[in-house]
Design an enzyme around this catalytic site. Structure first.
Site, PDB file in Angstrom:
ATOM      1  N   GLU A 134       0.863  -1.186   0.000  1.00  0.00           N
ATOM      2  CA  GLU A 134       0.000   0.000   0.000  1.00  0.00           C
ATOM      3  C   GLU A 134       0.892   1.226   0.000  1.00  0.00           C
ATOM      4  O   GLU A 134       1.944   1.249   0.659  1.00  0.00           O
ATOM      5  CB  GLU A 134      -0.906   0.017   1.236  1.00  0.00           C
ATOM      6  CG  GLU A 134      -1.728   1.311   1.321  1.00  0.00           C
ATOM      7  CD  GLU A 134      -2.862   1.257   2.332  1.00  0.00           C
ATOM      8  OE1 GLU A 134      -2.780   0.485   3.292  1.00  0.00           O
ATOM      9  OE2 GLU A 134      -3.837   2.014   2.133  1.00  0.00           O
ATOM     10  N   CYS A 191      -6.824   1.201   2.913  1.00  0.00           N
ATOM     11  CA  CYS A 191      -7.735   2.344   2.938  1.00  0.00           C
ATOM     12  C   CYS A 191      -7.529   3.245   1.726  1.00  0.00           C
ATOM     13  O   CYS A 191      -8.448   3.947   1.302  1.00  0.00           O
ATOM     14  CB  CYS A 191      -7.543   3.143   4.220  1.00  0.00           C
ATOM     15  SG  CYS A 191      -8.132   2.252   5.662  1.00  0.00           S
ATOM     16  N   ASN A 193     -12.439  -2.989   0.959  1.00  0.00           N
ATOM     17  CA  ASN A 193     -11.414  -3.129   1.991  1.00  0.00           C
ATOM     18  C   ASN A 193     -11.964  -2.658   3.324  1.00  0.00           C
ATOM     19  O   ASN A 193     -12.298  -1.483   3.467  1.00  0.00           O
ATOM     20  CB  ASN A 193     -10.196  -2.265   1.647  1.00  0.00           C
ATOM     21  CG  ASN A 193      -9.205  -2.194   2.802  1.00  0.00           C
ATOM     22  OD1 ASN A 193      -8.558  -3.188   3.112  1.00  0.00           O
ATOM     23  ND2 ASN A 193      -9.100  -1.050   3.449  1.00  0.00           N
ATOM     24  N   GLU A 194     -12.114  -3.572   4.260  1.00  0.00           N
ATOM     25  CA  GLU A 194     -12.457  -3.205   5.644  1.00  0.00           C
ATOM     26  C   GLU A 194     -13.706  -2.334   5.727  1.00  0.00           C
ATOM     27  O   GLU A 194     -13.782  -1.439   6.569  1.00  0.00           O
ATOM     28  CB  GLU A 194     -11.314  -2.423   6.293  1.00  0.00           C
ATOM     29  CG  GLU A 194     -10.106  -3.215   6.637  1.00  0.00           C
ATOM     30  CD  GLU A 194      -9.159  -2.473   7.591  1.00  0.00           C
ATOM     31  OE1 GLU A 194      -9.441  -1.317   7.952  1.00  0.00           O
ATOM     32  OE2 GLU A 194      -8.161  -3.068   7.971  1.00  0.00           O
TER      33      GLU A 194
HETATM   34  O1  AHR Z   1      -2.239  -1.352   6.772  1.00  0.00           O
HETATM   35  C1  AHR Z   1      -2.615  -0.056   7.095  1.00  0.00           C
HETATM   36  C2  AHR Z   1      -4.115   0.135   7.061  1.00  0.00           C
HETATM   37  O2  AHR Z   1      -4.715  -0.672   8.016  1.00  0.00           O
HETATM   38  C3  AHR Z   1      -4.794  -0.260   5.789  1.00  0.00           C
HETATM   39  O3  AHR Z   1      -4.806   0.732   4.841  1.00  0.00           O
HETATM   40  C4  AHR Z   1      -6.192  -0.546   6.213  1.00  0.00           C
HETATM   41  O4  AHR Z   1      -6.814  -1.502   5.395  1.00  0.00           O
HETATM   42  C5  AHR Z   1      -6.043  -0.970   7.644  1.00  0.00           C
HETATM   43  O5  AHR Z   1      -6.889  -0.298   8.463  1.00  0.00           O
END
Ligand code: AHR
Length: 670
Positions: free
Chosen positions: A56, A270, A397-398
């Site tokens: 990321e 994120c 994602n999440e």
């Molecule tokens: O890994 C860092 C963050 O942690 C990522 O962007 C997110 O998916 C999680 O909350």
């Protein structure tokens, strides 16, 4: 499944070799030996892709990090919405040498591309020693003597001579001088370029450095009276990973390759669903010529140029033998957008969903389609006619599991199923390992029969030690699991050996459950020194050095020693501070045993393989051990790093597991 067998088996001294002469601490009593029995009868197929990486763009992982571009803010698109003090001229300053006079300003009248709306205009009134601009890079530009650097920019002429009063005719080309300078204005490299004509053109030159400076700067000087427009000013080391143009920083990319990841998830996190609907990561913005990519604010508080885009991600995956696992937004933005603590989720209006879904389908065609398809032809035009072999696609994602999310996720998932049933869609179960979103995410997964779901958890080391049986109880008939983000967090977020060994112990449980857990990736992967938003990370770096953490070495030992078959591993203790797993790699026939001792004392072990496995005598043992509170330090030799020895293995032997250690024993079969 790990069978905790409480029978105490006497050490088998057949062909026994004590492997590591690690004396027990004088005060500690040696515990009774434990027997580990590996049985061929209990073999089961497990995921061949279990251990991978998650990249990321957090902590300056992409621009200023893995992406080898050396110029910061190359397209003059930094803005105050990213950081309050930022402007399109951040990281740039004007330079007037030896009597030169002129002005520099940002313009947007005739852009190189609508996705790249700002550029710089240099008006040189008096040439002197050159009027222009200098870029300070990402905390300096590292230059190495003898290395080649590719400089390029988009440029056009505006006028020659005086600004006002000319006939509107260009009288001659404009000349630029490109220099790499050390802090003391010492010259490291120099070249000339010519700009000719009113149309934007991409021009470049390769220069060779004659000296070294870890924090140099790039200077571009006009040597002609008149006006020029410049944009997308770029400097790359010629030596990138695999020498790819627009490529990746070689040492960082190699460190990732050395993990031997079977897959790479990207581009977030994120970052994918973004800080508001306009900030969602749109993969189409990240492909094509760099001057046509639409950079945007990074949810982590800086700018993403998208120079490291989908083509580069897919190519990197191919270069390191990892399957690509892209993640697309599920039609909703991050619930933490606008600092609303989990309630800021916004959803794309339903009338925008068909176009959005088409974008997702286009991604599959771009990755896998034939060269005569609309999007497959764009992949081919970028230099990759062969399909990339996309197999997995993350959607979301999440997310906070709301009705709006569910509706959009289902629309996207159903469309992918209808057109590309071969693609394994990965859904989400929210940000935590339990709780409302986790349960709601799993409910959707079961109802919609989602192929795989992504679980995330950042927890204390103790949590990982105490939850090794988590997947032993998962229903094998339900969705498969991707543990997409996990890390053991110490209270001070340090990369201690203790945290790494907690992850190692947990990884033995993921191997044991590799029939349901298909993929797993530590998070985050990269962090730049002094630019870090999130700790701990796997690899820290500055412009010239890397720091590999103990957690990195754990990932590496599991990554380099993956198997596709799990062999029943029975251990004669119920203590959670001793865990083991054994896999076989069908390709080589090798049998690989991992043993984690989280106790403060060494542990004598008797290892027995069932005779059907036909283990040969030669073996290697790699051990990671040390002080559990220790961390590797930047710019120092690692105090925590694995050591490998060879020994005579065979189907039965003894060894000592050092206190606080991971041991990986690799054996050949007949
Ligand atoms: O890994 C860092 C963050 O942690 C990522 O962007 C997110 O998916 C999680 O909350």
């Amino acid at each position: 499944m790990l069978n905790k067998d409480f029978r105490y088996l006497l050490p088998n001294i057949l062909a026994g070799v004590t492997l590591l002469a690690q004396p027990l601490p004088a005060t500690a009593e040696a515990p009774p030996p434990v027997t580990v029995t590996i049985d061929e009868q209990g073999r089961k197929a497990i995921s061949p892709d279990l251990i991978g990486v998650f990249f990321e763009d957090i902590n300056y992982a992409a621009d200023g990090g893995l992406y080898a571009e050396l110029v910061q803010n190359r397209s003059f698109e930094y803005q105050a919405t990213e950081q309050l003090h930022w402007t399109p001229l951040t990281a740039w300053e004007s330079v007037a040498r030896d009597g030169a006079r002129g002005s520099m300003k940002i313009a947007d009248a005739v852009t190189v591309h609508p996705n790249n709306p700002h550029y710089v205009v240099l008006e040189t009134e008096q040439v002197g020693g050159g009027f222009g601009l200098a870029n300070s890079g990402f905390d300096g530009i590292p230059i190495q003597a003898g290395e080649q650097y590719d400089f390029s920019l988009s440029a056009r002429q505006l006028f020659t001579g005086n600004h006002w009063g000319g006939k509107g005719v260009l009288e001659n080309p404009a000349h630029l001088m490109v220099r790499l300078e050390s802090k003391e204005r010492g010259l490291l490299a120099e070249a000339r370029l010519e700009i000719s004509g009113r149309d934007w053109q991409r021009i470049g030159v390769t220069i060779t450095a004659t000296n070294t400076d870890p924090a140099a700067r790039l200077v571009v000087l006009s040597q002609t009276k008149g006006g020029v427009a410049l944009d997308e000013i770029s400097l790359f080391p010629r030596r990138t990973f695999k020498n790819r143009p627009n490529g990746l920083r070689a040492d960082l990319a190699q460190a990732i390759a050395d993990l031997k990841p079977k897959f790479m998830r990207f581009p977030g996190g994120c970052l994918v669903h973004g800080h508001g609907l306009n900030n969602m990561y749109r993969w189409k913005d990240s492909i094509g010529p760099i001057e046509q990519r639409r950079g945007q604010p990074n949810l982590w508080g800086y700018h993403q140029s998208l120079g490291l885009g989908y083509f580069e991600y897919f190519q990197f995956c191919q270069d390191i033998g990892a399957k690509p696992v892209p993640v697309v937004p599920a039609g909703v933005c991050c619930q933490n957008a606008d600092n609303q603590g989990g309630t800021g989720q916004r959803a794309l209006p339903l009338d925008q969903m068909p176009a959005y879904i088409q974008d997702v389908l286009d991604l599959i065609e771009w990755a896998n389609g034939p060269t005569n398809s609309l999007w497959g032809s764009q992949r081919a035009a970028a230099g990759h006619p062969e399909p990339f072999g996309l197999q997995y696609l993350g959607v979301g994602n999440e997310e906070h599991i709301t009705p709006a999310f569910r509706e959009r996720f289902q629309m996207i998932r159903d469309a992918i199923h209808a057109k590309h049933p071969e693609i394994i869609v990965i859904g989400t179960t929210g940000p935590f390992h339990s709780g409302t979103d986790y349960e709601a995410g799993w409910k959707i997964a079961k109802e919609l029969r989602v192929a795989m779901v992504d679980e995330h958890y950042y927890e204390k080391p103790e949590w990982f030690l105490n939850n090794g049986e988590r997947y032993d109880h998962y229903d094998r008939a339900q969705s498969k699991v991707y543990v997409g983000e996990y890390a053991a967090h110490e209270p001070n977020r340090a990369n201690t050996l203790r945290s790494a060994l907690a992850e190692a112990a947990y990884l033995t449980s993921l191997e044991r459950n590799g029939d349901i857990v298909q993929l797993a990736s530590y998070a985050p992967l990269l962090a730049k020194q002094n630019r870090t938003q999130w700790r701990p990370d796997l690899i820290y770096f500055d412009n010239t050095n890397l720091l590999l953490t103990a957690n990195y070495y754990v990932q590496q030992l599991f990554g380099q020693n993956q198997g596709d078959v799990y062999l029943s591993t029975q251990i004669t203790t119920a203590a959670t501070n001793l865990t083991a797993s054994c896999v076989q790699e069908t390709r080589s026939g090798d049998v690989i045993l991992k043993l984690v001792n989280n106790a403060a004392t060494a542990q004598p072990i008797q290892i027995n393989f069932s005779t059907a496995l036909q283990i040969k005598p030669e073996a290697t043992r790699t051990v990671l051990t040390g002080n559990p509170a220790a961390v590797n330090g930047f710019g120092k030799p690692p105090i925590l790093a694995p050591q490998t020895t060879t020994f005579g293995g065979g189907s039965a032997f003894t060894c000592d597991l050092p206190a606080h250690s991971l041991s990986v024993i690799r054996l050949k079969t007949k």
